[in-house]
Design an enzyme around this catalytic site. Structure first.
Site, PDB file in Angstrom:
ATOM      1  N   LYS A  27      41.326  30.560  34.407  1.00 33.60           N
ATOM      2  CA  LYS A  27      40.823  32.089  34.056  1.00 33.60           C
ATOM      3  C   LYS A  27      40.982  32.893  35.383  1.00 33.60           C
ATOM      4  CE  LYS A  27      36.126  32.664  34.821  1.00 33.60           C
ATOM      5  NZ  LYS A  27      36.080  33.712  35.636  1.00 33.60           N
ATOM      6  N   ASN A  28      40.485  32.126  36.548  1.00 33.90           N
ATOM      7  CA  ASN A  28      40.309  32.907  37.825  1.00 33.90           C
ATOM      8  C   ASN A  28      41.851  33.171  38.380  1.00 33.90           C
ATOM      9  OD1 ASN A  28      37.740  32.791  37.469  1.00 33.90           O
ATOM     10  ND2 ASN A  28      37.385  31.164  39.048  1.00 33.90           N
ATOM     11  N   ARG A 100      32.761  41.049  36.586  1.00 34.89           N
ATOM     12  CA  ARG A 100      32.838  41.603  38.016  1.00 34.89           C
ATOM     13  C   ARG A 100      34.264  41.300  38.522  1.00 34.89           C
ATOM     14  NH1 ARG A 100      32.034  40.062  42.841  1.00 34.89           N
ATOM     15  NH2 ARG A 100      30.453  40.900  43.945  1.00 34.89           N
ATOM     16  N   ASP A 124      24.400  39.758  39.434  1.00 34.37           N
ATOM     17  CA  ASP A 124      24.549  38.780  38.302  1.00 34.37           C
ATOM     18  C   ASP A 124      23.843  37.589  38.502  1.00 34.37           C
ATOM     19  OD1 ASP A 124      25.949  37.365  39.848  1.00 34.37           O
ATOM     20  OD2 ASP A 124      27.820  38.055  39.333  1.00 34.37           O
ATOM     21  N   ASP A 312      31.981  25.980  41.463  1.00 33.00           N
ATOM     22  CA  ASP A 312      32.291  26.184  39.895  1.00 33.00           C
ATOM     23  C   ASP A 312      31.891  24.754  39.335  1.00 33.00           C
ATOM     24  OD1 ASP A 312      32.500  28.824  40.673  1.00 33.00           O
ATOM     25  OD2 ASP A 312      34.549  28.782  39.493  1.00 33.00           O
TER      26      ASP A 312
END
Ligand code: UD1
Length: 428
Positions: A27-28, A100, A124, A312
């Site tokens: 994803k990142n 974000r 957030d 993470d």
């Protein structure tokens, strides 16, 4: 049953797990590569793109700006982005608020169009996340910024390469700067750059577009600006955080699994820590083998920028420590206040005390299933994984957070033999 806003994941005590899962693209990385397409008009092809809600959000953002992003072959994870000659260089509030990572369009927009408008991201669940380093770095290339009515407006006649020393190896600031530097005039040197594998993937993507980048993956990245870039065909690097999620699952539930596609060289420090806990992880070429012999042993862990243990991974590690033998202290050095899931684990019987940026976790024999709420992507996944070692039923609500970052966490865990399924909140 999918992952709408009322999605609930039901987990029963599970294990031993066995079988094979495949990790999707990161994803990142995928989100940044999608943003980087803005740098060159034409049709870009991205492969190994995860089918997750954040990718849909980035596609929507590119669409608002005038590009067309869509699946060419969704099952195979092939996404195309058609980037026009002219675009509307603006990231609106509702999209920046939803995701974000939208702010990574700032660098590419400034580099290609000399202007960019991006809504100021709010807080957030990780607490306040400033973007001062992004702006300062781009200012050093000659951009100017004004903020009014909640919108940051950036302008640059022509970005000029220079040496930029980042005060902290911020992932997002490194990415924004790198994407701006590739079209700047002259040489940019980024010192104290973030070294995450996703940065190296972005650099490889940019090189495929014709950019001249060297040193990505190390603390010094050098970029020779070029006049124009071309579209690229690129496969996204595998998701190390998703891979870690399955390693944590087998650590919680016991068993032996294979994680296809995961790269041991991107997860060295984590694999070492898990080894210290008693979870055996072997590099199986294009994937990992993981075997959990029995109850794991507690260790102390600190999160750090890459190559340290990623922040993470932390909710997964706290979940593992919550049932390990002994006491482990987890120290968060990257984000302040990233402990929102801990009260949820405590509701499941975990013995955890938070002191400042430390979590002191005293392992218990077993957790007990309870209704809990997913505060964000990774914490949501960790609560699902914790449920594997909890007696009775765990119901993880707000599971739409999980779908922002995982293509099919529930299906993959179920394929390993875990007792996991979606249920609707009406049943919960
Ligand atoms: C990215 C990842 C996120 C991961 C994090 C660290 C994405 C979409 N997100 O986030 O999952 O947890 O890297 O590995 O890729 N900071 C500032 N000013 C800035 C920028 C950052 O003070 O201008 C601070 C942040 O508040 C935080 C720290 O620096 O405390 C690290 O942030 P950064 O590395 O920038 O993370 P992100 O790119 O936001």
């Amino acid at each position: 049953m999918g992952a709408g806003d009322d999605a609930v994941i039901r987990v029963g005590r599970s294990g031993p797990l066995e079988g094979t899962v495949a990790v999707a693209g990161a994803k990142n990385s995928a989100l940044k590569l999608m943003a980087a397409t803005v740098l060159a008009p034409g049709r870009h092809v991205l492969r190994n793109v995860p089918r997750i809600a954040d990718v849909d959000t980035m596609a929507e953002l590119l669409g608002r700006m005038g590009a067309t992003a869509g699946w060419e072959d969704e099952a195979a994870g092939v996404l195309t982005v058609d980037v026009p000659e002219a675009m509307d260089p603006e990231a609106p509030y509702e999209l920046v608020e939803r995701m974000r990572a939208s702010i990574v369009v700032l660098g590419p927009l400034l580099a290609r169009f000399g202007e960019a408008r991006v809504s100021v991201p709010g807080g957030d669940d990780f607490g306040h996340r400033p973007i001062d380093m992004h702006l300062r770095a781009l200012e050093e290339l000659g951009a100017t910024f004004t903020t009014s009515h909640g919108v940051i407006e950036g302008r640059a006649e022509r970005l000029l390469g220079t040496r930029v020393l980042l005060e902290y190896p911020s992932v997002g600031a490194t990415e924004n700067l790198l994407m701006a530097a590739v079209l700047a005039k002259g040489t940019t040197v980024i010192d104290n750059a973030a070294r995450e594998p996703e940065i190296a993937d972005l650099a490889a993507f940019l090189a495929g577009m014709g950019a001249e980048v060297s040193g990505a993956g190390s603390a010094t990245i050098t970029v020779e600006g070029v006049e124009r870039l071309r579209p690229v065909d690129h496969a996204v690097v595998p998701d190390r955080i998703e891979a870690a999620t399955y390693l944590a699952a087998v650590g919680m539930a016991g068993g032996a699994i294979r994680v296809d596609g995961a790269r041991a060289d991107h997860m060295e420090m984590l694999i070492e820590k898990l080894g210290d806990m008693g979870l055996r992880v072997d590099d199986g070429g294009d994937g990992l083998w993981a075997t959990a012999p029995g109850r794991l042993t507690a260790v102390d862990v600190s999160t750090l920028p890459y190559p340290g243990v990623a922040t993470d991974y932390k909710p997964l590690l706290v979940a593992l420590l919550s049932v390990a033998d002994g006491v482990g202290i987890l120290t968060e050095n990257v984000f302040a206040g990233r402990f929102r899931y801990i009260p949820e684990l405590v509701r499941m019987g975990a013995d955890i005390r938070v002191e400042g940026h430390h979590a002191v976790v005293r392992g218990v024999e077993a957790l007990s299933g309870a209704p809990v709420r997913a505060p964000d992507i990774r914490a949501g996944a960790a609560l699902v994984v914790a449920g594997l070692a909890a007696d009775g039923e765990t119901l993880v609500s707000d599971a739409h957070h999980v779908a922002r970052g995982y293509q099919d966490l529930v299906g993959n865990l179920a394929a390993l033999g875990a007792d996991v399924a979606y249920s609707s909140s009406d049943e919960a």
